[in-house]
Write a protein that holds these residues in place. Structure first.
Motif, PDB file in Angstrom:
ATOM      1  N   PHE A  51     -70.961 -47.820  -8.695  1.00 41.15           N
ATOM      2  CA  PHE A  51     -69.817 -48.223  -9.280  1.00 41.15           C
ATOM      3  C   PHE A  51     -69.880 -49.595  -9.410  1.00 41.15           C
ATOM      4  O   PHE A  51     -70.246 -50.305  -8.527  1.00 41.15           O
ATOM      5  N   ASP A  52     -69.140 -50.014 -10.569  1.00 40.72           N
ATOM      6  CA  ASP A  52     -68.578 -51.297 -10.290  1.00 40.72           C
ATOM      7  C   ASP A  52     -67.318 -51.377 -10.009  1.00 40.72           C
ATOM      8  O   ASP A  52     -66.581 -50.367  -9.831  1.00 40.72           O
ATOM      9  N   LYS A  53     -67.028 -52.654  -9.573  1.00 39.30           N
ATOM     10  CA  LYS A  53     -65.470 -53.053  -9.387  1.00 39.30           C
ATOM     11  C   LYS A  53     -64.285 -52.414 -10.254  1.00 39.30           C
ATOM     12  O   LYS A  53     -63.168 -52.633  -9.724  1.00 39.30           O
ATOM     13  N   TYR A  54     -64.813 -52.108 -11.377  1.00 40.09           N
ATOM     14  CA  TYR A  54     -63.721 -51.718 -12.280  1.00 40.09           C
ATOM     15  C   TYR A  54     -63.652 -50.291 -12.603  1.00 40.09           C
ATOM     16  O   TYR A  54     -62.861 -49.724 -13.385  1.00 40.09           O
ATOM     17  N   GLY A  55     -64.632 -49.501 -11.716  1.00 42.68           N
ATOM     18  CA  GLY A  55     -64.407 -48.164 -11.861  1.00 42.68           C
ATOM     19  C   GLY A  55     -65.621 -47.512 -12.602  1.00 42.68           C
ATOM     20  O   GLY A  55     -65.600 -46.134 -13.011  1.00 42.68           O
ATOM     21  N   TYR A  56     -66.373 -48.147 -13.579  1.00 43.83           N
ATOM     22  CA  TYR A  56     -67.482 -47.537 -14.146  1.00 43.83           C
ATOM     23  C   TYR A  56     -68.758 -47.125 -13.217  1.00 43.83           C
ATOM     24  O   TYR A  56     -68.790 -47.935 -12.109  1.00 43.83           O
ATOM     25  N   ARG A  57     -69.438 -46.174 -13.504  1.00 46.79           N
ATOM     26  CA  ARG A  57     -70.260 -45.584 -12.689  1.00 46.79           C
ATOM     27  C   ARG A  57     -71.778 -45.487 -13.615  1.00 46.79           C
ATOM     28  O   ARG A  57     -71.866 -45.407 -14.850  1.00 46.79           O
ATOM     29  N   LEU A  58     -72.553 -45.520 -12.856  1.00 47.46           N
ATOM     30  CA  LEU A  58     -73.889 -45.280 -13.308  1.00 47.46           C
ATOM     31  C   LEU A  58     -74.378 -43.933 -12.659  1.00 47.46           C
ATOM     32  O   LEU A  58     -74.836 -43.902 -11.590  1.00 47.46           O
ATOM     33  N   GLY A  59     -74.759 -42.890 -13.284  1.00 44.24           N
ATOM     34  CA  GLY A  59     -74.913 -41.533 -12.853  1.00 44.24           C
ATOM     35  C   GLY A  59     -76.321 -41.297 -13.091  1.00 44.24           C
ATOM     36  O   GLY A  59     -77.206 -42.441 -13.257  1.00 44.24           O
ATOM     37  N   TYR A  60     -76.989 -40.164 -13.245  1.00 47.71           N
ATOM     38  CA  TYR A  60     -78.307 -39.874 -13.275  1.00 47.71           C
ATOM     39  C   TYR A  60     -78.814 -39.959 -14.732  1.00 47.71           C
ATOM     40  O   TYR A  60     -80.011 -39.755 -14.826  1.00 47.71           O
ATOM     41  N   GLY A  61     -77.933 -40.362 -16.051  1.00 50.70           N
ATOM     42  CA  GLY A  61     -78.416 -40.515 -17.004  1.00 50.70           C
ATOM     43  C   GLY A  61     -78.428 -39.579 -18.116  1.00 50.70           C
ATOM     44  O   GLY A  61     -78.806 -39.420 -19.215  1.00 50.70           O
ATOM     45  N   LYS A  62     -77.831 -38.247 -17.741  1.00 49.16           N
ATOM     46  CA  LYS A  62     -77.818 -36.987 -18.611  1.00 49.16           C
ATOM     47  C   LYS A  62     -76.661 -36.759 -19.091  1.00 49.16           C
ATOM     48  O   LYS A  62     -76.268 -36.377 -20.127  1.00 49.16           O
ATOM     49  N   GLY A  63     -75.547 -37.468 -18.793  1.00 53.77           N
ATOM     50  CA  GLY A  63     -74.239 -37.640 -19.255  1.00 53.77           C
ATOM     51  C   GLY A  63     -73.343 -36.207 -18.914  1.00 53.77           C
ATOM     52  O   GLY A  63     -72.410 -36.292 -19.639  1.00 53.77           O
ATOM     53  N   TYR A  64     -73.716 -35.545 -17.994  1.00 55.77           N
ATOM     54  CA  TYR A  64     -72.906 -34.600 -17.636  1.00 55.77           C
ATOM     55  C   TYR A  64     -71.419 -34.883 -17.330  1.00 55.77           C
ATOM     56  O   TYR A  64     -70.404 -34.158 -18.077  1.00 55.77           O
ATOM     57  N   HIS A  80     -69.143 -44.418 -24.247  1.00 58.97           N
ATOM     58  CA  HIS A  80     -68.816 -42.974 -23.827  1.00 58.97           C
ATOM     59  C   HIS A  80     -68.633 -42.858 -22.345  1.00 58.97           C
ATOM     60  O   HIS A  80     -68.114 -42.055 -21.666  1.00 58.97           O
ATOM     61  N   ASP A  81     -68.815 -44.160 -21.445  1.00 57.91           N
ATOM     62  CA  ASP A  81     -68.687 -44.064 -20.174  1.00 57.91           C
ATOM     63  C   ASP A  81     -67.378 -43.970 -19.704  1.00 57.91           C
ATOM     64  O   ASP A  81     -66.348 -44.679 -20.018  1.00 57.91           O
ATOM     65  N   MET A  82     -67.012 -42.875 -18.659  1.00 62.63           N
ATOM     66  CA  MET A  82     -65.641 -42.602 -18.196  1.00 62.63           C
ATOM     67  C   MET A  82     -65.475 -43.601 -16.836  1.00 62.63           C
ATOM     68  O   MET A  82     -66.319 -43.720 -15.954  1.00 62.63           O
ATOM     69  N   LYS A  83     -64.363 -44.093 -16.940  1.00 67.55           N
ATOM     70  CA  LYS A  83     -63.824 -45.119 -15.929  1.00 67.55           C
ATOM     71  C   LYS A  83     -63.195 -44.301 -14.865  1.00 67.55           C
ATOM     72  O   LYS A  83     -62.324 -43.364 -15.203  1.00 67.55           O
ATOM     73  N   MET A  84     -63.455 -44.409 -13.542  1.00 66.75           N
ATOM     74  CA  MET A  84     -62.691 -43.886 -12.504  1.00 66.75           C
ATOM     75  C   MET A  84     -61.257 -44.386 -12.339  1.00 66.75           C
ATOM     76  O   MET A  84     -61.034 -45.664 -12.550  1.00 66.75           O
ATOM     77  N   HIS A  85     -60.555 -43.708 -11.600  1.00 66.25           N
ATOM     78  CA  HIS A  85     -59.011 -44.341 -11.494  1.00 66.25           C
ATOM     79  C   HIS A  85     -58.997 -44.912 -10.155  1.00 66.25           C
ATOM     80  O   HIS A  85     -58.291 -45.933  -9.777  1.00 66.25           O
ATOM     81  N   ALA A  86     -59.954 -44.507  -9.129  1.00 65.92           N
ATOM     82  CA  ALA A  86     -60.308 -45.037  -7.801  1.00 65.92           C
ATOM     83  C   ALA A  86     -61.382 -44.933  -7.241  1.00 65.92           C
ATOM     84  O   ALA A  86     -62.218 -44.095  -7.828  1.00 65.92           O
ATOM     85  N   LEU A  87     -61.871 -45.787  -6.232  1.00 64.14           N
ATOM     86  CA  LEU A  87     -63.269 -45.471  -5.638  1.00 64.14           C
ATOM     87  C   LEU A  87     -62.802 -45.436  -4.077  1.00 64.14           C
ATOM     88  O   LEU A  87     -61.781 -46.053  -3.503  1.00 64.14           O
ATOM     89  N   VAL A  88     -63.618 -44.869  -3.398  1.00 60.79           N
ATOM     90  CA  VAL A  88     -63.532 -44.624  -1.961  1.00 60.79           C
ATOM     91  C   VAL A  88     -65.005 -45.046  -1.439  1.00 60.79           C
ATOM     92  O   VAL A  88     -65.956 -44.219  -1.512  1.00 60.79           O
ATOM     93  N   THR A  89     -64.898 -45.962  -0.560  1.00 60.05           N
ATOM     94  CA  THR A  89     -66.349 -46.071   0.370  1.00 60.05           C
ATOM     95  C   THR A  89     -65.823 -45.857   2.009  1.00 60.05           C
ATOM     96  O   THR A  89     -64.645 -45.716   2.128  1.00 60.05           O
ATOM     97  N   GLU A  90     -66.735 -46.073   2.718  1.00 57.27           N
ATOM     98  CA  GLU A  90     -66.707 -46.054   4.195  1.00 57.27           C
ATOM     99  C   GLU A  90     -65.711 -47.046   4.572  1.00 57.27           C
ATOM    100  O   GLU A  90     -65.102 -47.147   5.763  1.00 57.27           O
ATOM    101  N   LYS A  91     -65.229 -48.067   3.770  1.00 57.56           N
ATOM    102  CA  LYS A  91     -64.722 -49.221   4.433  1.00 57.56           C
ATOM    103  C   LYS A  91     -63.357 -49.118   3.756  1.00 57.56           C
ATOM    104  O   LYS A  91     -62.166 -49.956   3.964  1.00 57.56           O
ATOM    105  N   GLY A  92     -62.901 -48.012   2.851  1.00 54.13           N
ATOM    106  CA  GLY A  92     -61.561 -47.895   2.597  1.00 54.13           C
ATOM    107  C   GLY A  92     -61.503 -47.156   1.000  1.00 54.13           C
ATOM    108  O   GLY A  92     -62.246 -47.115   0.605  1.00 54.13           O
TER     109      GLY A  92
END
Length: 189
Positions: free
Chosen positions: A126-139, A170-182
């Motif tokens: 994920f990037d710090k803006y909430g965009y993700r890089l998935g597996y590439g199939k677009g599911y 077409h990339d969907m942005k996350m509203h939030a991210l969670v890591t082991e740090k918070g």
């Protein structure tokens, strides 16, 4: 596209060599389960993790214990389409497309109301803006794009969050991210 494929290879390799994986997995899950996002949700759309992904079984089991509805994705075809189905226990799932644990759609009910849903989304990075890089199939991008009312939260190891991924339209942005740090609220929609 070549850059994204190179990033997938890089982060796939990083994910396979995460040190103290079980401890970090537990921490990521605890951060999510202690969040207001989780506590205020009625239904959780999650995924049944692969061996090198953050183990989501703790989230799934906690949702059962907390009386929340829990649903997992089912790949309906190889063209990037999926649906979510409610499960009542981990025994409702088995290995399906791409060796991903999926709900048995013969006995599980398809999710049709997403108004109170929180969707836990996997990715290589994920990037710090909430965009993700998935597996590439677009599911996930297809599915999330069709259900904009869902709250989208990415879960990742801190090492999976990078400065920026150049998103496509077409990339969907996350509203939030969670890591082991918070947890990190990224934006308001």
């Amino acid at each position: 596209m070549q850059i994204k494929n190179e990033l997938r290879q890089e982060f796939r390799a990083k994910r396979k060599t995460v040190s103290q994986k079980a401890i970090k997995d537990n921490s990521v899950c605890e951060v999510f389960l202690n969040s207001d996002i989780y506590k205020n949700s009625e239904q959780i759309l999650c995924y049944a993790s692969l061996d090198d992904e953050i183990c989501t079984d703790k989230i799934i089991n906690a949702a059962f214990e907390d009386g929340k509805k829990i649903a997992l994705p089912y790949c309906t075809d190889l063209n990037g389409n999926m649906d979510f189905f409610y499960i009542s226990s981990l025994s409702d799932i088995s290995s399906g497309s791409f060796d991903i644990r999926e709900p048995n759609i013969e006995i599980c009910e398809k999710v049709i109301d997403f108004s109170a849903a929180v969707c836990v989304v996997p990715a290589f990075t994920f990037d710090k803006y909430g965009y993700r890089l998935g597996y590439g199939k677009g599911y996930y991008d297809r599915y999330l794009g069709g259900h904009p009312e869902m709250y989208r939260i990415g879960i990742a190891y801190g090492t999976q969050v990078r400065e920026e991924i150049l998103p496509e339209r077409h990339d969907m942005k996350m509203h939030a991210l969670v890591t082991e740090k918070g947890g990190y609220e990224l934006c308001s929609y």
